[in-house]
Design an enzyme around this catalytic site. Structure first.
Site, PDB file in Angstrom:
ATOM      1  N   GLY A 125      29.510  26.520 -71.433  1.00  0.00           N
ATOM      2  CA  GLY A 125      29.109  26.738 -70.050  1.00  0.00           C
ATOM      3  C   GLY A 125      30.250  27.348 -69.268  1.00  0.00           C
ATOM      4  N   ALA A 126      30.645  28.555 -69.645  1.00  0.00           N
ATOM      5  CA  ALA A 126      31.834  29.171 -69.061  1.00  0.00           C
ATOM      6  C   ALA A 126      31.508  29.929 -67.788  1.00  0.00           C
ATOM      7  CB  ALA A 126      32.502  30.089 -70.082  1.00  0.00           C
ATOM      8  N   ALA A 144      32.086  29.248 -63.432  1.00  0.00           N
ATOM      9  CA  ALA A 144      33.278  29.224 -62.582  1.00  0.00           C
ATOM     10  C   ALA A 144      34.325  28.244 -63.092  1.00  0.00           C
ATOM     11  CB  ALA A 144      32.876  28.889 -61.147  1.00  0.00           C
ATOM     12  N   GLY A 196      34.192  26.410 -66.078  1.00  0.00           N
ATOM     13  CA  GLY A 196      34.442  26.615 -67.502  1.00  0.00           C
ATOM     14  C   GLY A 196      35.279  27.842 -67.782  1.00  0.00           C
ATOM     15  N   LYS A 202      34.469  10.614 -56.955  1.00  0.00           N
ATOM     16  CA  LYS A 202      34.002  11.996 -56.812  1.00  0.00           C
ATOM     17  C   LYS A 202      32.521  12.007 -56.422  1.00  0.00           C
ATOM     18  CE  LYS A 202      34.157  16.538 -57.303  1.00  0.00           C
ATOM     19  NZ  LYS A 202      34.092  17.224 -58.596  1.00  0.00           N
ATOM     20  N   SER A 214      28.518  22.883 -53.703  1.00  0.00           N
ATOM     21  CA  SER A 214      27.918  23.582 -54.842  1.00  0.00           C
ATOM     22  C   SER A 214      26.400  23.626 -54.721  1.00  0.00           C
ATOM     23  CB  SER A 214      28.326  22.905 -56.149  1.00  0.00           C
ATOM     24  OG  SER A 214      27.912  21.543 -56.169  1.00  0.00           O
ATOM     25  N   GLU A 273      21.362  20.562 -58.440  1.00  0.00           N
ATOM     26  CA  GLU A 273      21.904  19.448 -59.229  1.00  0.00           C
ATOM     27  C   GLU A 273      21.581  18.124 -58.523  1.00  0.00           C
ATOM     28  OE1 GLU A 273      26.050  19.072 -61.752  1.00  0.00           O
ATOM     29  OE2 GLU A 273      26.099  19.929 -59.755  1.00  0.00           O
TER      30      GLU A 273
END
Length: 342
Positions: free
Chosen positions: A7-8, A10, A12, A204, A273, A285
């Site tokens: 999952g590359a 931002a 990653g 978090k 996000s 999410e």
């Protein structure tokens, strides 16, 4: 050491660019234009007025890589369940799975004491697929504190933060944990080891569970949410409900609610996000940040009235935008039959 970042985007990509500057064998799983750009030109990171470019191996085919020493999962939490089968070729008997995403991870109740020991949270791991495939005993937690953004394919802007603290679910300082910490430090990140990783997960999450949905509903940035009395009151109420749940589960918060809200507000005019995803027409999410807290409230017999209202509203907001699964609507109650004399 073989390391794969699955999952590359931002975060990653930012991790991968740093780790690719080490002598380890680093691979990134990505897709689309971002993948094509990284293959052609590498990953460029814009940070502190300068830039650097790294060239890790980038692919969309996990089967080409084989089993890894570390599989670092940096997908959005809601995407993991749909891609977990694709991770199978990367998993060997000694692969460590690093959950580097927001929210409550699939392994949360692995090995805990009490009646919830090894309980699978349906809101984040429907049917226990992650538990079955990734295995909780292979998992190490990682808290993602940096903020980054893909400003164009293959180019990542660093906004703030370099901390990726890591911890074993058991609280032990194991060989695989210290090796992971050293790996991340070698890549230029701050990655201390924690003996109470669940405390940090909740710290978090404490902000994410309120700031994210409030921002999606109001379109406000962090500073407005934190310092406008109306939205601050909603955030505070949600956090207090979550605090009671977390403390029933043995979590200790090292800051109080007011300091946590103030800290978020001091970040400034930053879009969460979830607000960014809403604006870019991406799935929100919701479940790993909010629904799971509601689920844990039910498990601990803790009322969550404010969270329930905000969750209902943000789900509807996402459904209207086509960014959250639809549900079957309730049907109106039938009209009462008229009496013979009526």
């Amino acid at each position: 050491m073989k390391v794969c970042i699955f999952g590359a985007g931002a975060i990653g990509g930012y991790l991968g660019a740093g780790l690719a500057r080490t002598d380890h064998e680093v691979s990134l799983i990505a897709r689309g234009e971002h993948l094509r750009a990284m293959r052609e030109r590498g990953i460029t990171v814009l940070k502190d007025g300068t830039s650097y470019t790294s060239r890790p191996n980038c692919t969309d085919d996990p089967s080409a890589l084989g089993p890894q020493d570390y599989l670092i999962v940096t997908l959005k939490a809601h995407s993991v369940i749909d891609t977990v089968d694709a991770m199978r070729p990367l998993l060997g008997p000694n692969t460590t799975v690093v959950t580097a995403y927001n929210g409550i991870p699939y392994w949360y109740f692995h090995g805990v004491e009490g009646k919830l020991r090894n309980h699978v949270l349906e809101s984040v791991d429907p049917g226990g697929r992650q538990w079955e495939i990734l295995k909780p005993e292979h998992a190490v937690g990682c808290i993602v504190y940096p903020a980054t953004e893909v400003v164009e394919p293959g180019v990542i802007k660093h906004v703030y933060g370099d901390k990726f603290p890591v911890g074993e679910p058991s609280g032990q300082v194991t060989e695989r944990l210290t090796a992971l910490s050293a790996l991340l430090e070698e890549g230029g990140f701050k990655a201390g080891t924690l003996d109470r990783i669940r405390d940090e997960i909740w710290l978090k999450l404490w902000g994410n569970l309120c700031f994210n949905p409030i921002s999606a509903l109001t379109l406000a940035t962090l500073d407005i949410i934190a310092f406008d009395p109306d939205t601050r009151a909603v955030a505070r109420a949600m956090m207090e409900e979550a605090r009671i749940i977390a403390e029933k589960l043995g979590v200790h918060f090292r800051v109080d609610v007011e300091r946590r809200i103030d800290g978020a507000g001091k970040v400034g005019a930053h879009k969460t996000s979830m607000l960014q995803d809403l604006e870019r027409n991406r799935p929100l999410e919701i479940d790993a940040l909010i629904t799971v807290v509601q689920e844990m409230g039910r498990l601990t017999e803790t009322p969550t009235p404010t969270l329930d209202v905000v969750l209902g509203l943000v789900r509807q907001r996402a459904r209207v935008a086509g960014l959250y699964p639809p549900i079957e609507l309730l049907k109106p109650a039938p009209k009462p039959a008229k009496s013979a004399t009526g």
